[in-house]
Write a protein that holds these residues in place. Structure first.
Motif, PDB file in Angstrom:
ATOM      1  N   GLN A 215      86.792 -28.845 -83.310  1.00 45.57           N
ATOM      2  CA  GLN A 215      85.666 -30.112 -83.207  1.00 45.57           C
ATOM      3  C   GLN A 215      85.492 -31.481 -84.113  1.00 45.57           C
ATOM      4  O   GLN A 215      85.472 -30.916 -85.486  1.00 45.57           O
ATOM      5  CB  GLN A 215      84.384 -30.705 -82.353  1.00 45.57           C
ATOM      6  N   LEU A 216      86.285 -32.666 -84.360  1.00 47.77           N
ATOM      7  CA  LEU A 216      86.629 -33.359 -84.860  1.00 47.77           C
ATOM      8  C   LEU A 216      85.586 -34.488 -85.687  1.00 47.77           C
ATOM      9  O   LEU A 216      84.694 -35.235 -84.187  1.00 47.77           O
ATOM     10  CB  LEU A 216      88.037 -34.142 -85.548  1.00 47.77           C
ATOM     11  N   GLY A 217      85.472 -34.927 -86.563  1.00 41.07           N
ATOM     12  CA  GLY A 217      83.351 -35.421 -86.903  1.00 41.07           C
ATOM     13  C   GLY A 217      83.797 -36.780 -88.039  1.00 41.07           C
ATOM     14  O   GLY A 217      84.744 -36.175 -88.916  1.00 41.07           O
ATOM     15  N   PHE A 218      83.387 -37.395 -87.451  1.00 45.23           N
ATOM     16  CA  PHE A 218      82.792 -39.137 -89.342  1.00 45.23           C
ATOM     17  C   PHE A 218      82.033 -39.534 -88.754  1.00 45.23           C
ATOM     18  O   PHE A 218      80.826 -38.981 -88.001  1.00 45.23           O
ATOM     19  CB  PHE A 218      84.212 -40.068 -88.218  1.00 45.23           C
ATOM     20  N   GLY A 219      81.518 -40.313 -89.760  1.00 44.21           N
ATOM     21  CA  GLY A 219      79.890 -41.407 -89.929  1.00 44.21           C
ATOM     22  C   GLY A 219      79.212 -39.916 -89.543  1.00 44.21           C
ATOM     23  O   GLY A 219      78.575 -39.833 -88.265  1.00 44.21           O
ATOM     24  N   LYS A 220      78.850 -39.333 -90.655  1.00 46.08           N
ATOM     25  CA  LYS A 220      77.716 -38.682 -90.744  1.00 46.08           C
ATOM     26  C   LYS A 220      76.542 -39.307 -89.991  1.00 46.08           C
ATOM     27  O   LYS A 220      76.292 -40.671 -90.169  1.00 46.08           O
ATOM     28  CB  LYS A 220      77.684 -38.132 -92.057  1.00 46.08           C
ATOM     29  N   THR A 221      75.314 -39.186 -89.414  1.00 47.53           N
ATOM     30  CA  THR A 221      74.662 -38.781 -88.213  1.00 47.53           C
ATOM     31  C   THR A 221      73.337 -38.718 -89.150  1.00 47.53           C
ATOM     32  O   THR A 221      72.136 -39.426 -88.390  1.00 47.53           O
ATOM     33  CB  THR A 221      75.027 -38.918 -87.028  1.00 47.53           C
ATOM     34  N   SER A 222      73.274 -37.864 -90.571  1.00 43.67           N
ATOM     35  CA  SER A 222      72.099 -37.344 -90.801  1.00 43.67           C
ATOM     36  C   SER A 222      72.484 -37.323 -92.336  1.00 43.67           C
ATOM     37  O   SER A 222      73.382 -37.268 -92.788  1.00 43.67           O
ATOM     38  CB  SER A 222      71.489 -36.043 -90.095  1.00 43.67           C
ATOM     39  N   SER A 223      71.611 -37.753 -93.821  1.00 43.40           N
ATOM     40  CA  SER A 223      71.538 -37.576 -94.502  1.00 43.40           C
ATOM     41  C   SER A 223      70.840 -36.303 -95.486  1.00 43.40           C
ATOM     42  O   SER A 223      69.622 -35.743 -94.830  1.00 43.40           O
ATOM     43  CB  SER A 223      71.856 -38.093 -95.472  1.00 43.40           C
ATOM     44  N   THR A 224      71.203 -35.281 -96.591  1.00 45.34           N
ATOM     45  CA  THR A 224      70.423 -34.516 -97.102  1.00 45.34           C
ATOM     46  C   THR A 224      70.122 -34.770 -98.652  1.00 45.34           C
ATOM     47  O   THR A 224      69.654 -34.197 -99.399  1.00 45.34           O
ATOM     48  CB  THR A 224      71.145 -33.317 -96.923  1.00 45.34           C
ATOM     49  N   THR A 225      70.533 -36.804 -98.450  1.00 44.56           N
ATOM     50  CA  THR A 225      70.056 -37.024 -99.851  1.00 44.56           C
ATOM     51  C   THR A 225      69.369 -38.342 -99.005  1.00 44.56           C
ATOM     52  O   THR A 225      70.289 -39.350 -99.674  1.00 44.56           O
ATOM     53  CB  THR A 225      71.446 -37.507-100.908  1.00 44.56           C
ATOM     54  N   PRO A 226      67.751 -38.515 -99.792  1.00 42.76           N
ATOM     55  CA  PRO A 226      66.981 -39.682 -98.863  1.00 42.76           C
ATOM     56  C   PRO A 226      66.821 -40.762 -99.328  1.00 42.76           C
ATOM     57  O   PRO A 226      67.406 -42.234 -99.000  1.00 42.76           O
ATOM     58  CB  PRO A 226      65.942 -38.818 -98.693  1.00 42.76           C
ATOM     59  N   GLU A 227      67.385 -40.036-101.156  1.00 44.06           N
ATOM     60  CA  GLU A 227      68.091 -41.821-101.729  1.00 44.06           C
ATOM     61  C   GLU A 227      69.008 -42.750-101.460  1.00 44.06           C
ATOM     62  O   GLU A 227      68.645 -43.753-101.502  1.00 44.06           O
ATOM     63  CB  GLU A 227      68.010 -41.524-103.181  1.00 44.06           C
ATOM     64  N   ALA A 228      70.296 -41.649-100.849  1.00 37.37           N
ATOM     65  CA  ALA A 228      70.785 -42.775-100.083  1.00 37.37           C
ATOM     66  C   ALA A 228      71.138 -43.333 -98.781  1.00 37.37           C
ATOM     67  O   ALA A 228      70.113 -43.483 -97.892  1.00 37.37           O
ATOM     68  CB  ALA A 228      72.109 -41.878 -99.602  1.00 37.37           C
ATOM     69  N   GLN A 229      71.462 -44.860 -98.406  1.00 37.66           N
ATOM     70  CA  GLN A 229      71.357 -45.234 -97.206  1.00 37.66           C
ATOM     71  C   GLN A 229      71.447 -45.033 -95.918  1.00 37.66           C
ATOM     72  O   GLN A 229      71.894 -43.374 -96.225  1.00 37.66           O
ATOM     73  CB  GLN A 229      71.991 -46.319 -96.623  1.00 37.66           C
ATOM     74  N   THR A 230      70.328 -44.248 -94.533  1.00 39.35           N
ATOM     75  CA  THR A 230      69.894 -43.444 -94.021  1.00 39.35           C
ATOM     76  C   THR A 230      71.074 -44.008 -92.618  1.00 39.35           C
ATOM     77  O   THR A 230      71.753 -44.858 -92.580  1.00 39.35           O
ATOM     78  CB  THR A 230      69.228 -43.120 -93.328  1.00 39.35           C
ATOM     79  N   PRO A 231      72.244 -42.977 -92.749  1.00 41.23           N
ATOM     80  CA  PRO A 231      73.807 -43.534 -91.622  1.00 41.23           C
ATOM     81  C   PRO A 231      73.052 -43.509 -90.734  1.00 41.23           C
ATOM     82  O   PRO A 231      71.945 -43.514 -89.760  1.00 41.23           O
ATOM     83  CB  PRO A 231      74.331 -41.746 -91.975  1.00 41.23           C
ATOM     84  N   ARG A 232      74.115 -43.924 -89.312  1.00 39.64           N
ATOM     85  CA  ARG A 232      73.609 -44.685 -88.359  1.00 39.64           C
ATOM     86  C   ARG A 232      74.890 -43.368 -86.922  1.00 39.64           C
ATOM     87  O   ARG A 232      75.667 -43.213 -87.181  1.00 39.64           O
ATOM     88  CB  ARG A 232      73.885 -45.887 -87.868  1.00 39.64           C
ATOM     89  N   ASN A 233      74.682 -43.262 -85.892  1.00 37.65           N
ATOM     90  CA  ASN A 233      74.937 -43.107 -84.895  1.00 37.65           C
ATOM     91  C   ASN A 233      75.423 -43.856 -83.991  1.00 37.65           C
ATOM     92  O   ASN A 233      75.841 -44.857 -84.083  1.00 37.65           O
ATOM     93  CB  ASN A 233      73.794 -42.350 -84.470  1.00 37.65           C
ATOM     94  N   LEU A 234      76.236 -43.655 -83.090  1.00 41.07           N
ATOM     95  CA  LEU A 234      76.987 -44.776 -82.681  1.00 41.07           C
ATOM     96  C   LEU A 234      76.174 -45.589 -80.993  1.00 41.07           C
ATOM     97  O   LEU A 234      77.033 -45.995 -80.734  1.00 41.07           O
ATOM     98  CB  LEU A 234      78.153 -43.370 -81.202  1.00 41.07           C
ATOM     99  N   MET A 235      75.311 -44.958 -81.058  1.00 43.20           N
ATOM    100  CA  MET A 235      74.372 -46.001 -80.252  1.00 43.20           C
ATOM    101  C   MET A 235      73.789 -46.684 -81.065  1.00 43.20           C
ATOM    102  O   MET A 235      72.940 -48.317 -81.357  1.00 43.20           O
ATOM    103  CB  MET A 235      73.092 -45.191 -79.773  1.00 43.20           C
ATOM    104  N   GLY A 236      74.215 -47.452 -83.065  1.00 49.02           N
ATOM    105  CA  GLY A 236      73.669 -48.269 -83.596  1.00 49.02           C
ATOM    106  C   GLY A 236      72.314 -47.916 -84.328  1.00 49.02           C
ATOM    107  O   GLY A 236      71.219 -48.811 -85.046  1.00 49.02           O
TER     108      GLY A 236
END
Length: 420
Positions: A215-236
């Motif tokens: 499986q290829l993946g892009f656009g991480k949907t979670s982060s282990t660095t809370p100081e960074a902006q929280t990513p979004r999933n494909l549901m927005g």
């Protein structure tokens, strides 16, 4: 960084590839570098948050494997393998070869003697598509599936926590996208670096393993660095707001790393991985009202704040949410404290033949015990309103051993060494 993997006597000797062939009795440790000078950041409990932005090389050695609590990279290539050999010695040698190749690739170097300049009559040791690219924070993480313990006399060493996952409500699992004797999770900020890593490990393993699914993946949907902006999933929606941070040593110890007392000994410092391919019914979701979308998640779509709160990281008041809201059902307070570390990625794999996107979330969750982590949470999500818009179509579980401790150590050594 100067490549010290080849000593002077070996550098002066004839090509080992010419003598034994790649993947034979050992690895050629030539000094061809793919990425030039690199910097190193620590992994595991000593992870350097700055590494999340630098694109430098992530240290391969450590108490825990990189790619778990490491700052989440932008791209993924995940591959599950089936073992095709019955020869234990050949399998062990492959793991040693894989370890050395992973050690080199994560440092930004080519595999073996490189992609060119070697014996013209033989295939090169490295496929070459990562030449000139930076290390891109590549991490390679190996896991062992339940089915591996039916081979090589390992049945008595299967950890009790490495269960066969039960059938969950709504599962529609494709056997061709599920299971596997082994897995390799390749994460990097450059997709070509991640694909190169899986390609070269599969090549080294030819005749001993074969890719079962990937499986290829892009656009991480979670982060282990809370100081960074929280990513979004494909549901927005923002995903993984309260994920375990790579710097939270106490939470990692409690919820992610296997303790010596958990058993077996060879898993101490490791973790357990659940991988789930979750198809999203994008077209149906896109016709759903904003209010209903927010009610389903239990957060607003813009800020990501819980119902009745102003900011994303405000403590949620679960009873203010609908009883079947996703956040309410997935929260540790609704699951006897069950907590997992997530490293999910979005995916799009063309269409399904009916004009709909084959898209969704490739969910990766690490935990100290699958029975007390993912299984507890997923059972509680049986009544999740989000289930109308998603379906789990692929599944696998793996025991992820501790990290490689030094240049003479290798993936799975504690499990597969005869006296272990």
């Amino acid at each position: 960084m100067t490549d010290n993997s080849a000593n002077s006597s070996e550098a002066a000797a004839p090509s080992r590839r010419a003598l034994i062939g790649w993947g034979g009795a050992g690895l050629a440790l030539g000094a061809v570098a793919a990425g030039g000078t690199v910097a190193m950041t620590r992994t595991g409990d000593d992870v350097d948050p700055a590494g999340a932005e630098t694109g430098a090389a992530i240290a391969f050695h450590g108490a825990h494997q990189a790619g778990i609590s490491t700052p989440v990279q932008d791209r993924l290539h995940f591959a599950a393998f089936d073992v095709t050999t019955d020869d234990r010695a050949a399998f062990v040698q492959m793991l040693k070869d894989w370890t050395e190749a992973a050690r080199r690739m994560t440092a930004g170097h080519a595999v073996g003697e490189g992609a060119y300049g070697g014996l013209a009559e033989a295939p090169p040791d490295d496929t070459g598509e990562a030449l000139g690219l930076k290390p891109s924070r590549l991490t390679l993480t190996i896991g062992f599936g339940p089915s591996l313990f039916e081979k090589f006399g390992l049945k008595g060493k299967r950890p009790p926590a490495l269960i066969d996952l039960p059938q969950f409500a709504g599962d529609n699992l494709d056997k061709n996208r599920s299971g596997g004797d082994l897995c390799i999770q390749a994460c990097a900020d450059d997709p070509q670096v991640a694909v190169h890593a899986i390609r070269n490990l599969a090549r080294i393993g030819f005749g001993k393993v074969v890719i079962r699914w990937s499986q290829l993946g892009f656009g991480k949907t979670s982060s282990t660095t809370p100081e960074a902006q929280t990513p979004r999933n494909l549901m927005g929606f923002k995903d993984g707001t309260r994920n375990i941070a790579g710097t939270e040593a106490d939470r990692l110890k409690k919820f992610v790393w296997v303790d010596q007392e958990d058993g077996p000994d060879w898993m101490a410092g490791g973790s357990y991985l659940v991988a789930r391919r979750i198809r999203m019914h994008i077209e149906t979701w896109d016709r759903t009202s904003l209010q209903e979308q927010e009610d389903i998640f239990g957060r607003d779509k813009g800020e990501g704040a819980p119902v009745g709160k102003a900011k994303e990281r405000d403590k949620p008041f679960l009873k203010a949410m609908l009883p079947d809201a996703h956040v309410r059902l997935a929260h540790p307070d609704s699951n006897h404290g069950a907590t997992i570390l997530r490293r999910g990625y979005s995916f799009t794999d063309g269409t399904d033949g009916l004009g709909r996107l084959d898209a969704g979330l490739f969910f990766l969750a690490y935990q100290r015990d699958v029975r007390k982590g993912f299984v507890q949470i997923q059972r509680n999500l049986a009544k999740d309103a989000l289930n109308e818009y998603i379906q789990h179509v692929g599944s696998a579980v793996f025991a992820v051993p501790p990290g490689v401790r030094g240049k003479d150590d290798w993936w799975g050594s504690a499990l597969l060494t005869e006296e272990a």
